[in-house]
Design a protein around this motif. Structure first.
Motif, PDB file in Angstrom:
ATOM      1  N   ARG A   1       0.843  -1.209   0.000  1.00 32.14           N
ATOM      2  CA  ARG A   1       0.000   0.000   0.000  1.00 32.14           C
ATOM      3  C   ARG A   1       0.878   1.258   0.000  1.00 32.14           C
ATOM      4  N   GLY A   2       1.955   1.243   0.774  1.00 32.86           N
ATOM      5  CA  GLY A   2       2.875   2.381   0.789  1.00 32.86           C
ATOM      6  C   GLY A   2       3.516   2.606  -0.567  1.00 32.86           C
ATOM      7  N   GLU A   3       3.898   1.521  -1.216  1.00 32.18           N
ATOM      8  CA  GLU A   3       4.480   1.630  -2.554  1.00 32.18           C
ATOM      9  C   GLU A   3       3.448   2.139  -3.550  1.00 32.18           C
ATOM     10  N   MET A   4       2.180   1.758  -3.363  1.00 34.00           N
ATOM     11  CA  MET A   4       1.134   2.255  -4.265  1.00 34.00           C
ATOM     12  C   MET A   4       0.996   3.764  -4.142  1.00 34.00           C
ATOM     13  N   GLU A   5       1.113   4.276  -2.927  1.00 34.39           N
ATOM     14  CA  GLU A   5       1.033   5.724  -2.750  1.00 34.39           C
ATOM     15  C   GLU A   5       2.196   6.413  -3.461  1.00 34.39           C
ATOM     16  N   ILE A   6       3.371   5.836  -3.344  1.00 34.97           N
ATOM     17  CA  ILE A   6       4.551   6.405  -3.991  1.00 34.97           C
ATOM     18  C   ILE A   6       4.407   6.358  -5.511  1.00 34.97           C
ATOM     19  N   ALA A   7       3.838   5.247  -6.013  1.00 34.81           N
ATOM     20  CA  ALA A   7       3.746   5.025  -7.457  1.00 34.81           C
ATOM     21  C   ALA A   7       2.407   5.457  -8.043  1.00 34.81           C
ATOM     22  N   ALA A   8       1.666   6.286  -7.339  1.00 39.79           N
ATOM     23  CA  ALA A   8       0.325   6.667  -7.805  1.00 39.79           C
ATOM     24  C   ALA A   8       0.356   7.278  -9.205  1.00 39.79           C
ATOM     25  N   ALA A   9       1.419   7.958  -9.534  1.00 36.85           N
ATOM     26  CA  ALA A   9       1.506   8.587 -10.848  1.00 36.85           C
ATOM     27  C   ALA A   9       1.853   7.577 -11.953  1.00 36.85           C
ATOM     28  N   GLU A  10       2.409   6.446 -11.575  1.00 39.59           N
ATOM     29  CA  GLU A  10       2.793   5.424 -12.543  1.00 39.59           C
ATOM     30  C   GLU A  10       1.685   4.386 -12.608  1.00 39.59           C
ATOM     31  N   ARG A  11       0.751   4.529 -13.520  1.00 37.82           N
ATOM     32  CA  ARG A  11      -0.464   3.711 -13.557  1.00 37.82           C
ATOM     33  C   ARG A  11      -0.181   2.202 -13.610  1.00 37.82           C
ATOM     34  N   GLY A  12       0.723   1.748 -14.408  1.00 33.01           N
ATOM     35  CA  GLY A  12       0.979   0.317 -14.520  1.00 33.01           C
ATOM     36  C   GLY A  12       1.490  -0.272 -13.215  1.00 33.01           C
ATOM     37  N   ARG A  13       2.401   0.407 -12.589  1.00 38.17           N
ATOM     38  CA  ARG A  13       2.964  -0.075 -11.317  1.00 38.17           C
ATOM     39  C   ARG A  13       1.892  -0.057 -10.235  1.00 38.17           C
ATOM     40  N   HIS A  14       1.063   0.976 -10.220  1.00 43.60           N
ATOM     41  CA  HIS A  14       0.003   1.086  -9.225  1.00 43.60           C
ATOM     42  C   HIS A  14      -0.961  -0.094  -9.350  1.00 43.60           C
ATOM     43  N   ALA A  15      -1.344  -0.448 -10.556  1.00 42.37           N
ATOM     44  CA  ALA A  15      -2.269  -1.565 -10.778  1.00 42.37           C
ATOM     45  C   ALA A  15      -1.646  -2.882 -10.312  1.00 42.37           C
ATOM     46  N   GLU A  16      -0.371  -3.078 -10.611  1.00 42.47           N
ATOM     47  CA  GLU A  16       0.328  -4.300 -10.207  1.00 42.47           C
ATOM     48  C   GLU A  16       0.360  -4.432  -8.686  1.00 42.47           C
ATOM     49  N   LEU A  17       0.710  -3.336  -8.008  1.00 44.48           N
ATOM     50  CA  LEU A  17       0.792  -3.358  -6.553  1.00 44.48           C
ATOM     51  C   LEU A  17      -0.586  -3.523  -5.921  1.00 44.48           C
ATOM     52  N   SER A  18      -1.588  -2.900  -6.511  1.00 42.36           N
ATOM     53  CA  SER A  18      -2.949  -3.014  -6.000  1.00 42.36           C
ATOM     54  C   SER A  18      -3.437  -4.455  -6.085  1.00 42.36           C
ATOM     55  N   GLU A  19      -3.165  -5.103  -7.205  1.00 41.49           N
ATOM     56  CA  GLU A  19      -3.559  -6.499  -7.376  1.00 41.49           C
ATOM     57  C   GLU A  19      -2.877  -7.384  -6.338  1.00 41.49           C
ATOM     58  N   ALA A  20      -1.603  -7.144  -6.103  1.00 39.08           N
ATOM     59  CA  ALA A  20      -0.857  -7.938  -5.122  1.00 39.08           C
ATOM     60  C   ALA A  20      -1.407  -7.740  -3.716  1.00 39.08           C
ATOM     61  N   ALA A  21      -1.676  -6.508  -3.335  1.00 38.47           N
ATOM     62  CA  ALA A  21      -2.209  -6.223  -2.002  1.00 38.47           C
ATOM     63  C   ALA A  21      -3.595  -6.839  -1.832  1.00 38.47           C
ATOM     64  N   ASP A  22      -4.449  -6.723  -2.837  1.00 42.01           N
ATOM     65  CA  ASP A  22      -5.790  -7.306  -2.760  1.00 42.01           C
ATOM     66  C   ASP A  22      -5.727  -8.822  -2.592  1.00 42.01           C
ATOM     67  N   TYR A  23      -4.811  -9.462  -3.305  1.00 44.95           N
ATOM     68  CA  TYR A  23      -4.677 -10.914  -3.185  1.00 44.95           C
ATOM     69  C   TYR A  23      -4.281 -11.303  -1.768  1.00 44.95           C
ATOM     70  N   LEU A  24      -3.324 -10.586  -1.187  1.00 48.15           N
ATOM     71  CA  LEU A  24      -2.885 -10.903   0.168  1.00 48.15           C
ATOM     72  C   LEU A  24      -4.019 -10.743   1.170  1.00 48.15           C
ATOM     73  N   ILE A  25      -4.796  -9.700   1.012  1.00 52.56           N
ATOM     74  CA  ILE A  25      -5.914  -9.468   1.926  1.00 52.56           C
ATOM     75  C   ILE A  25      -6.906 -10.635   1.834  1.00 52.56           C
ATOM     76  N   LYS A  26      -7.264 -11.035   0.613  1.00 55.71           N
ATOM     77  CA  LYS A  26      -8.208 -12.139   0.429  1.00 55.71           C
ATOM     78  C   LYS A  26      -7.648 -13.441   0.990  1.00 55.71           C
TER      79      LYS A  26
END
Length: 88
Positions: A57-82
């Motif tokens: 989540r912290g990396e997603m905040e840092i990479a908010a401007a980089e759409r591809g990286r943000h999507a990758e990190l978001s998917e990873a975080a969502d998977y871990l939560i589930k």
């Protein structure tokens, strides 16, 4: 313990290792031993999974401007939560 596929953990490990924060690098080092059994679901301590979620989540905040990286990190975080919630 949460059982997570080692192949998937390897992807998260690489994402965190490429991260910009010290937290991300520290969590990458903590995840590395769990990535060494490809094709298997490995037990990972819940505390490690939670810290990994927070680092992603912290990396997603840092990479908010980089759409591809943000999507990758978001998917990873969502998977871990589930995975963590399903393993209760």
């Amino acid at each position: 313990m949460v059982k997570i596929p080692a192949d998937w953990l390897a992807r998260v490990f690489l994402s965190l290792r490429r991260g910009r924060s010290e937290d991300a690098h520290a969590l990458a080092a903590e995840l590395q031993p769990f990535t060494e059994k490809p094709g298997q679901r490995v037990p990972v301590p819940r505390a490690t999974v939670l810290r990994t979620e927070l680092a992603l989540r912290g990396e997603m905040e840092i990479a908010a401007a980089e759409r591809g990286r943000h999507a990758e990190l978001s998917e990873a975080a969502d998977y871990l939560i589930k995975a963590r919630l399903e393993d209760r």
